[in-house]
Design a protein around this motif. Sequence first.
Motif, PDB file in Angstrom:
ATOM      1  N   CYS A  39     -93.246 -38.553 158.140  1.00 30.38           N
ATOM      2  CA  CYS A  39     -93.458 -38.571 156.688  1.00 30.38           C
ATOM      3  C   CYS A  39     -93.939 -37.209 156.194  1.00 30.38           C
ATOM      4  O   CYS A  39     -93.485 -36.720 155.152  1.00 30.38           O
ATOM      5  CB  CYS A  39     -94.450 -39.666 156.302  1.00 30.38           C
ATOM      6  SG  CYS A  39     -93.740 -41.321 156.420  1.00 30.38           S
ATOM      7  N   HIS A  40     -94.828 -36.586 156.927  1.00 28.19           N
ATOM      8  CA  HIS A  40     -95.312 -35.256 156.550  1.00 28.19           C
ATOM      9  C   HIS A  40     -94.159 -34.248 156.590  1.00 28.19           C
ATOM     10  O   HIS A  40     -94.010 -33.423 155.678  1.00 28.19           O
ATOM     11  CB  HIS A  40     -96.444 -34.818 157.485  1.00 28.19           C
ATOM     12  CG  HIS A  40     -96.982 -33.465 157.179  1.00 28.19           C
ATOM     13  ND1 HIS A  40     -97.772 -33.213 156.086  1.00 28.19           N
ATOM     14  CD2 HIS A  40     -96.815 -32.278 157.814  1.00 28.19           C
ATOM     15  CE1 HIS A  40     -98.078 -31.924 156.056  1.00 28.19           C
ATOM     16  NE2 HIS A  40     -97.504 -31.336 157.101  1.00 28.19           N
ATOM     17  N   PHE A  41     -93.340 -34.318 157.631  1.00 26.39           N
ATOM     18  CA  PHE A  41     -92.188 -33.427 157.763  1.00 26.39           C
ATOM     19  C   PHE A  41     -91.230 -33.609 156.588  1.00 26.39           C
ATOM     20  O   PHE A  41     -90.747 -32.623 156.006  1.00 26.39           O
ATOM     21  CB  PHE A  41     -91.477 -33.698 159.094  1.00 26.39           C
ATOM     22  CG  PHE A  41     -90.235 -32.880 159.300  1.00 26.39           C
ATOM     23  CD1 PHE A  41     -90.313 -31.538 159.640  1.00 26.39           C
ATOM     24  CD2 PHE A  41     -88.980 -33.457 159.166  1.00 26.39           C
ATOM     25  CE1 PHE A  41     -89.164 -30.777 159.833  1.00 26.39           C
ATOM     26  CE2 PHE A  41     -87.827 -32.718 159.361  1.00 26.39           C
ATOM     27  CZ  PHE A  41     -87.918 -31.364 159.690  1.00 26.39           C
ATOM     28  N   SER A  84     -93.142 -31.200 168.219  1.00 25.38           N
ATOM     29  CA  SER A  84     -94.554 -31.494 168.500  1.00 25.38           C
ATOM     30  C   SER A  84     -94.837 -31.783 169.971  1.00 25.38           C
ATOM     31  O   SER A  84     -95.943 -31.559 170.433  1.00 25.38           O
ATOM     32  CB  SER A  84     -95.006 -32.696 167.672  1.00 25.38           C
ATOM     33  OG  SER A  84     -94.838 -32.429 166.309  1.00 25.38           O
ATOM     34  N   GLN A 141     -91.954 -34.788 153.622  1.00 29.49           N
ATOM     35  CA  GLN A 141     -92.629 -34.324 152.413  1.00 29.49           C
ATOM     36  C   GLN A 141     -92.504 -32.803 152.281  1.00 29.49           C
ATOM     37  O   GLN A 141     -92.221 -32.296 151.208  1.00 29.49           O
ATOM     38  CB  GLN A 141     -94.109 -34.719 152.457  1.00 29.49           C
ATOM     39  CG  GLN A 141     -94.946 -34.197 151.302  1.00 29.49           C
ATOM     40  CD  GLN A 141     -94.607 -34.877 149.993  1.00 29.49           C
ATOM     41  OE1 GLN A 141     -94.344 -36.083 149.973  1.00 29.49           O
ATOM     42  NE2 GLN A 141     -94.604 -34.124 148.921  1.00 29.49           N
ATOM     43  N   GLU A 142     -92.690 -32.102 153.392  1.00 33.45           N
ATOM     44  CA  GLU A 142     -92.679 -30.643 153.387  1.00 33.45           C
ATOM     45  C   GLU A 142     -91.260 -30.055 153.365  1.00 33.45           C
ATOM     46  O   GLU A 142     -91.094 -28.891 153.027  1.00 33.45           O
ATOM     47  CB  GLU A 142     -93.412 -30.113 154.625  1.00 33.45           C
ATOM     48  CG  GLU A 142     -94.884 -30.486 154.670  1.00 33.45           C
ATOM     49  CD  GLU A 142     -95.684 -29.817 153.567  1.00 33.45           C
ATOM     50  OE1 GLU A 142     -95.471 -28.610 153.332  1.00 33.45           O
ATOM     51  OE2 GLU A 142     -96.500 -30.514 152.937  1.00 33.45           O
ATOM     52  N   CYS A 182     -92.473 -43.885 153.003  1.00 33.45           N
ATOM     53  CA  CYS A 182     -93.668 -43.095 153.329  1.00 33.45           C
ATOM     54  C   CYS A 182     -94.782 -43.268 152.306  1.00 33.45           C
ATOM     55  O   CYS A 182     -95.957 -43.123 152.645  1.00 33.45           O
ATOM     56  CB  CYS A 182     -93.302 -41.616 153.461  1.00 33.45           C
ATOM     57  SG  CYS A 182     -92.368 -41.241 154.962  1.00 33.45           S
ATOM     58  N   ARG A 186     -95.311 -48.104 155.119  1.00 34.11           N
ATOM     59  CA  ARG A 186     -94.799 -47.388 156.292  1.00 34.11           C
ATOM     60  C   ARG A 186     -94.388 -48.332 157.427  1.00 34.11           C
ATOM     61  O   ARG A 186     -94.233 -47.906 158.562  1.00 34.11           O
ATOM     62  CB  ARG A 186     -95.784 -46.342 156.802  1.00 34.11           C
ATOM     63  CG  ARG A 186     -96.000 -45.218 155.816  1.00 34.11           C
ATOM     64  CD  ARG A 186     -96.706 -44.062 156.427  1.00 34.11           C
ATOM     65  NE  ARG A 186     -96.914 -43.051 155.399  1.00 34.11           N
ATOM     66  CZ  ARG A 186     -97.538 -41.932 155.604  1.00 34.11           C
ATOM     67  NH1 ARG A 186     -98.027 -41.660 156.791  1.00 34.11           N
ATOM     68  NH2 ARG A 186     -97.688 -41.065 154.646  1.00 34.11           N
ATOM     69  N   GLU A 229     -96.295 -40.933 160.917  1.00 31.12           N
ATOM     70  CA  GLU A 229     -97.060 -40.067 160.008  1.00 31.12           C
ATOM     71  C   GLU A 229     -96.539 -38.638 160.063  1.00 31.12           C
ATOM     72  O   GLU A 229     -96.420 -37.973 159.028  1.00 31.12           O
ATOM     73  CB  GLU A 229     -98.542 -40.107 160.372  1.00 31.12           C
ATOM     74  CG  GLU A 229     -99.208 -41.414 160.030  1.00 31.12           C
ATOM     75  CD  GLU A 229    -100.652 -41.491 160.494  1.00 31.12           C
ATOM     76  OE1 GLU A 229    -101.206 -40.479 160.966  1.00 31.12           O
ATOM     77  OE2 GLU A 229    -101.234 -42.584 160.380  1.00 31.12           O
ATOM     78  N   MET A 230     -96.228 -38.173 161.263  1.00 29.95           N
ATOM     79  CA  MET A 230     -95.676 -36.825 161.412  1.00 29.95           C
ATOM     80  C   MET A 230     -94.321 -36.720 160.709  1.00 29.95           C
ATOM     81  O   MET A 230     -94.031 -35.714 160.050  1.00 29.95           O
ATOM     82  CB  MET A 230     -95.538 -36.483 162.895  1.00 29.95           C
ATOM     83  CG  MET A 230     -96.857 -36.341 163.610  1.00 29.95           C
ATOM     84  SD  MET A 230     -96.727 -36.303 165.419  1.00 29.95           S
ATOM     85  CE  MET A 230     -95.476 -35.096 165.703  1.00 29.95           C
TER      86      MET A 230
END
Length: 129
Positions: free
Chosen positions: A100-102, A125, A104-105, A31, A35, A97-98
């Motif tokens: 990777c964000h998930f 989503s 990360q969080e 990520c 990617r 991208e979603m």
Amino acid sequence: MPGILIATLLATVSAKAPMEYASGDLLFSDCGGSRQFVTGYVSSWLDKWNRDEFLARRAFADAAGDPQAMVSITRLGHSVGWNICLPPGTTPIIIGEMLCHFLQENPGVRSAEGDDLVMTVVSRSYGCR
């Protein structure tokens, strides 16, 4: 000449490492970079999901008239992800991208299998109404 061909083939086959399931840790490690791995993984996941959903829907249609078979196929369809409605224009890059964000969080889920993580992100989503 056939000996060289066979030797080359054997060297190629033996050099390949066994494929393992991608974990969230492996996906997350990409990520921060290009990617490309994440996008490829999501693309493959989408291909398999499309095929599995098609087979589950066809099996459900074939089971019409047999209540027990319909219940079993419905359970299969639910596990495959019948309740996912991807809008037109959704790409593996967007889902990557979603993901990777998930990741990360939610660092606590990174040890899970990539398949489960992508399913979680996509179903959250793009769940059907």
